[in-house]
Design a protein around this motif. Structure first.
Motif, PDB file in Angstrom:
ATOM      1  N   GLU A 213       0.814  -1.222   0.000  1.00 29.01           N
ATOM      2  CA  GLU A 213       0.000   0.000   0.000  1.00 29.01           C
ATOM      3  C   GLU A 213       0.841   1.262   0.000  1.00 29.01           C
ATOM      4  OE1 GLU A 213      -2.483  -0.493   3.432  1.00 29.01           O
ATOM      5  OE2 GLU A 213      -3.836  -1.897   2.411  1.00 29.01           O
ATOM      6  N   THR A 214       2.002   1.220   0.674  1.00 29.82           N
ATOM      7  CA  THR A 214       2.829   2.423   0.808  1.00 29.82           C
ATOM      8  C   THR A 214       4.006   2.485  -0.161  1.00 29.82           C
ATOM      9  OG1 THR A 214       4.241   1.410   2.494  1.00 29.82           O
ATOM     10  CG2 THR A 214       2.248   2.590   3.266  1.00 29.82           C
ATOM     11  N   GLY A 215       4.213   1.410  -0.929  1.00 30.52           N
ATOM     12  CA  GLY A 215       5.344   1.379  -1.851  1.00 30.52           C
ATOM     13  C   GLY A 215       6.659   1.058  -1.176  1.00 30.52           C
ATOM     14  N   SER A 216       6.605   0.452   0.012  1.00 24.42           N
ATOM     15  CA  SER A 216       7.819   0.102   0.749  1.00 24.42           C
ATOM     16  C   SER A 216       8.296  -1.292   0.341  1.00 24.42           C
ATOM     17  CB  SER A 216       7.549   0.175   2.255  1.00 24.42           C
ATOM     18  OG  SER A 216       8.763   0.087   2.973  1.00 24.42           O
ATOM     19  N   TRP A 217       9.208  -1.844   1.101  1.00 23.98           N
ATOM     20  CA  TRP A 217       9.829  -3.133   0.793  1.00 23.98           C
ATOM     21  C   TRP A 217      10.027  -3.914   2.078  1.00 23.98           C
ATOM     22  CZ3 TRP A 217      14.781  -3.721   2.900  1.00 23.98           C
ATOM     23  CH2 TRP A 217      15.364  -2.545   3.390  1.00 23.98           C
ATOM     24  N   TRP A 218      10.378  -5.194   1.956  1.00 24.37           N
ATOM     25  CA  TRP A 218      10.509  -6.074   3.109  1.00 24.37           C
ATOM     26  C   TRP A 218      11.704  -6.997   2.949  1.00 24.37           C
ATOM     27  CZ3 TRP A 218       6.221  -6.152  -0.162  1.00 24.37           C
ATOM     28  CH2 TRP A 218       6.227  -7.150  -1.124  1.00 24.37           C
TER      29      TRP A 218
ATOM     30  N   PRO B 249      15.555  -9.614  -0.083  1.00 22.54           N
ATOM     31  CA  PRO B 249      14.391  -8.777   0.154  1.00 22.54           C
ATOM     32  C   PRO B 249      13.645  -8.473  -1.140  1.00 22.54           C
ATOM     33  CG  PRO B 249      16.385  -7.471   0.367  1.00 22.54           C
ATOM     34  CD  PRO B 249      16.806  -8.884   0.155  1.00 22.54           C
ATOM     35  N   GLY B 250      12.431  -8.014  -0.972  1.00 23.44           N
ATOM     36  CA  GLY B 250      11.580  -7.755  -2.123  1.00 23.44           C
ATOM     37  C   GLY B 250      10.613  -6.632  -1.817  1.00 23.44           C
ATOM     38  N   PRO B 251       9.790  -6.309  -2.764  1.00 24.75           N
ATOM     39  CA  PRO B 251       9.698  -6.916  -4.082  1.00 24.75           C
ATOM     40  C   PRO B 251      10.714  -6.317  -5.049  1.00 24.75           C
ATOM     41  CG  PRO B 251       7.989  -5.266  -3.880  1.00 24.75           C
ATOM     42  CD  PRO B 251       8.721  -5.327  -2.554  1.00 24.75           C
ATOM     43  N   ARG B 252      10.928  -7.029  -6.117  1.00 27.27           N
ATOM     44  CA  ARG B 252      11.872  -6.584  -7.146  1.00 27.27           C
ATOM     45  C   ARG B 252      11.506  -5.164  -7.577  1.00 27.27           C
ATOM     46  NH1 ARG B 252      11.572 -10.769  -9.891  1.00 27.27           N
ATOM     47  NH2 ARG B 252      13.579 -11.650  -9.296  1.00 27.27           N
ATOM     48  N   GLY B 253      12.528  -4.334  -7.679  1.00 28.73           N
ATOM     49  CA  GLY B 253      12.321  -2.969  -8.146  1.00 28.73           C
ATOM     50  C   GLY B 253      12.074  -1.935  -7.062  1.00 28.73           C
ATOM     51  N   ARG B 254      11.788  -2.376  -5.832  1.00 27.59           N
ATOM     52  CA  ARG B 254      11.536  -1.414  -4.753  1.00 27.59           C
ATOM     53  C   ARG B 254      12.577  -1.467  -3.651  1.00 27.59           C
ATOM     54  NH1 ARG B 254       5.468  -2.415  -4.398  1.00 27.59           N
ATOM     55  NH2 ARG B 254       5.902  -3.152  -2.319  1.00 27.59           N
ATOM     56  N   VAL B 255      13.471  -2.429  -3.697  1.00 25.72           N
ATOM     57  CA  VAL B 255      14.482  -2.562  -2.640  1.00 25.72           C
ATOM     58  C   VAL B 255      15.635  -1.616  -2.962  1.00 25.72           C
ATOM     59  CG1 VAL B 255      16.025  -4.128  -1.422  1.00 25.72           C
ATOM     60  CG2 VAL B 255      13.833  -4.971  -2.309  1.00 25.72           C
TER      61      VAL B 255
END
Length: 120
Positions: A22-27, A99-105
């Motif tokens: 929802e926030t465009g973050s990563w994990w 970590p992911g998702p691809r493109g946001r890390v």
């Protein structure tokens, strides 16, 4: 452990952390609520959404949502345990990185985690 609180039929809420999506973050890693299926990021992630879900919902049991892992965690006793099989899918997609998702890390993700810095 009270298996009656675990719902093995509820599907996961998605393939990634609900709040990070929802926030465009990563994990770093993902955890699945064994009560309602909510997918949240682990405590190694900046936002710790799985633990936040426990605090807001009282749902104490999660299972790893990482490929090849099937352990459960009880937030109240702070212990791992073996639980029942949950509805598929039982992990993030194999092609989704950690970590992911691809493109946001961010390239500096390790530094950000060490510093407890911003998610961006």
């Amino acid at each position: 452990m009270t298996e009656s609180q675990i719902n093995p039929t509820v599907p996961p809420s998605g393939t990634g952390c609900v709040e990070c999506e929802e926030t465009g973050s990563w994990w770093v890693h993902l955890r699945r609520c064994a009560v309602c299926g909510h997918i949240g990021c682990c405590d190694s992630s900046l936002n710790k959404h799985a633990t936040a879900h426990f605090h807001s919902s009282g749902h104490r049991y999660v299972q790893s949502f990482e490929p090849g892992e099937d352990w459960f965690w009880d937030y109240v006793t702070e212990e791992t345990f073996t639980g029942p099989p949950l509805a598929p899918p039982t992990s993030r997609p194999d092609d989704q990185p950690s970590p992911g998702p691809r493109g946001r890390v961010p390239a500096r993700w390790r530094e950000l985690l060490a510093a407890g810095g911003a998610a961006g």
